[in-house]
Motif scaffolding. Sequence first.
Motif, PDB file in Angstrom:
ATOM      1  N   ILE A  80       0.418  -1.449  -0.009  1.00 39.58           N
ATOM      2  CA  ILE A  80      -0.524  -0.415   0.239  1.00 39.58           C
ATOM      3  C   ILE A  80       0.771   1.481   0.516  1.00 39.58           C
ATOM      4  O   ILE A  80       0.794   2.169  -0.788  1.00 39.58           O
ATOM      5  CB  ILE A  80      -0.729   0.145   1.702  1.00 39.58           C
ATOM      6  N   GLY A  81       1.926   1.541   0.834  1.00 46.86           N
ATOM      7  CA  GLY A  81       3.038   1.818   0.950  1.00 46.86           C
ATOM      8  C   GLY A  81       3.326   2.657  -0.647  1.00 46.86           C
ATOM      9  O   GLY A  81       3.884   3.564  -0.865  1.00 46.86           O
ATOM     10  N   HIS A  82       3.729   1.163  -1.611  1.00 45.49           N
ATOM     11  CA  HIS A  82       4.673   2.052  -2.707  1.00 45.49           C
ATOM     12  C   HIS A  82       4.072   2.183  -3.567  1.00 45.49           C
ATOM     13  O   HIS A  82       4.421   2.812  -4.504  1.00 45.49           O
ATOM     14  CB  HIS A  82       5.522  -0.005  -2.962  1.00 45.49           C
ATOM     15  N   SER A 128       1.344 -11.756  -4.682  1.00 41.58           N
ATOM     16  CA  SER A 128      -0.047 -11.644  -4.796  1.00 41.58           C
ATOM     17  C   SER A 128      -1.405 -10.750  -3.716  1.00 41.58           C
ATOM     18  O   SER A 128      -2.163 -10.402  -3.825  1.00 41.58           O
ATOM     19  CB  SER A 128      -1.307 -12.987  -4.626  1.00 41.58           C
ATOM     20  N   VAL A 129      -1.178 -11.058  -2.633  1.00 42.69           N
ATOM     21  CA  VAL A 129      -1.483 -10.987  -1.753  1.00 42.69           C
ATOM     22  C   VAL A 129      -0.635  -9.405  -1.727  1.00 42.69           C
ATOM     23  O   VAL A 129      -2.354  -8.656  -0.804  1.00 42.69           O
ATOM     24  CB  VAL A 129      -1.397 -11.374  -0.234  1.00 42.69           C
ATOM     25  N   MET A 130       0.062  -8.999  -2.316  1.00 41.84           N
ATOM     26  CA  MET A 130       0.294  -7.538  -2.151  1.00 41.84           C
ATOM     27  C   MET A 130      -0.384  -6.414  -2.726  1.00 41.84           C
ATOM     28  O   MET A 130      -0.638  -5.628  -2.550  1.00 41.84           O
ATOM     29  CB  MET A 130       2.148  -7.360  -1.896  1.00 41.84           C
ATOM     30  N   ILE A 131      -0.239  -7.490  -3.977  1.00 42.82           N
ATOM     31  CA  ILE A 131      -1.791  -7.065  -5.413  1.00 42.82           C
ATOM     32  C   ILE A 131      -2.440  -6.432  -4.367  1.00 42.82           C
ATOM     33  O   ILE A 131      -3.567  -5.386  -5.196  1.00 42.82           O
ATOM     34  CB  ILE A 131      -1.210  -7.139  -6.957  1.00 42.82           C
ATOM     35  N   GLU A 132      -3.390  -7.763  -4.477  1.00 45.81           N
ATOM     36  CA  GLU A 132      -4.986  -7.514  -3.731  1.00 45.81           C
ATOM     37  C   GLU A 132      -4.739  -6.236  -2.991  1.00 45.81           C
ATOM     38  O   GLU A 132      -6.115  -5.381  -2.710  1.00 45.81           O
ATOM     39  CB  GLU A 132      -5.533  -8.875  -2.979  1.00 45.81           C
ATOM     40  N   ALA A 133      -3.965  -6.307  -1.843  1.00 44.53           N
ATOM     41  CA  ALA A 133      -4.029  -4.859  -1.125  1.00 44.53           C
ATOM     42  C   ALA A 133      -3.768  -4.362  -1.344  1.00 44.53           C
ATOM     43  O   ALA A 133      -4.747  -2.804  -1.118  1.00 44.53           O
ATOM     44  CB  ALA A 133      -2.621  -5.185   0.117  1.00 44.53           C
ATOM     45  N   ALA A 134      -2.633  -3.232  -2.168  1.00 40.73           N
ATOM     46  CA  ALA A 134      -2.804  -1.907  -2.974  1.00 40.73           C
ATOM     47  C   ALA A 134      -4.074  -1.878  -4.088  1.00 40.73           C
ATOM     48  O   ALA A 134      -3.738  -0.782  -3.972  1.00 40.73           O
ATOM     49  CB  ALA A 134      -1.542  -2.488  -3.187  1.00 40.73           C
ATOM     50  N   TYR A 135      -4.162  -2.632  -4.418  1.00 41.48           N
ATOM     51  CA  TYR A 135      -4.797  -1.909  -5.735  1.00 41.48           C
ATOM     52  C   TYR A 135      -6.506  -3.447  -5.891  1.00 41.48           C
ATOM     53  O   TYR A 135      -6.809  -3.719  -6.520  1.00 41.48           O
ATOM     54  CB  TYR A 135      -4.518  -2.705  -7.778  1.00 41.48           C
ATOM     55  N   PRO A 136      -7.302  -2.879  -3.782  1.00 40.45           N
ATOM     56  CA  PRO A 136      -8.067  -3.465  -4.806  1.00 40.45           C
ATOM     57  C   PRO A 136      -9.629  -3.437  -5.620  1.00 40.45           C
ATOM     58  O   PRO A 136      -8.841  -2.012  -5.920  1.00 40.45           O
ATOM     59  CB  PRO A 136      -9.548  -3.078  -2.926  1.00 40.45           C
ATOM     60  N   GLU A 137     -10.408  -4.540  -5.765  1.00 40.00           N
ATOM     61  CA  GLU A 137     -10.919  -3.531  -7.086  1.00 40.00           C
ATOM     62  C   GLU A 137     -12.541  -3.206  -6.745  1.00 40.00           C
ATOM     63  O   GLU A 137     -12.996  -3.071  -5.727  1.00 40.00           O
ATOM     64  CB  GLU A 137     -11.216  -5.391  -8.451  1.00 40.00           C
TER      65      GLU A 137
END
Length: 137
Positions: A80-82, A128-137
Amino acid sequence: MNDSEITLIQESFAKVVPIKDAAAEIFYADLFETAPEVKPYFANSDMKEQGSKLMATLGVVVNGLRDLDKIVPVAQQLAIGHVDYGVKAEDYGKVGASLLRTLEKGLGEAFTPEVKSAWTTAYGTLSSVMIEAAYPE
């Protein structure tokens, strides 16, 4: 990830630790060569310090693979910070590819197909966990 994959990752990373500064240099050189579009994310960074942070973070993750409940929330917050740096979901694949090439260069013959597979599984799971957290749909 199963127990034998975690063991392979931890044992192989232990071999990287003594060359961690060189490994970080190899990683960023590879990343910037193969994905130059990510270089602006690091425009204001001291790359030696950035390399130290990378290796420290990898160490925490690798050592925590048997306790994902503690690692996943930290990885999610990192992702999320990135976003504020401009990191995009598609950048995770580029980082993963550079990580694997770095491990291959750093470990040489110790980077067996089994080690590569274990790292690929671990990185895929966490990214995949990081992407889901940072870019929720």
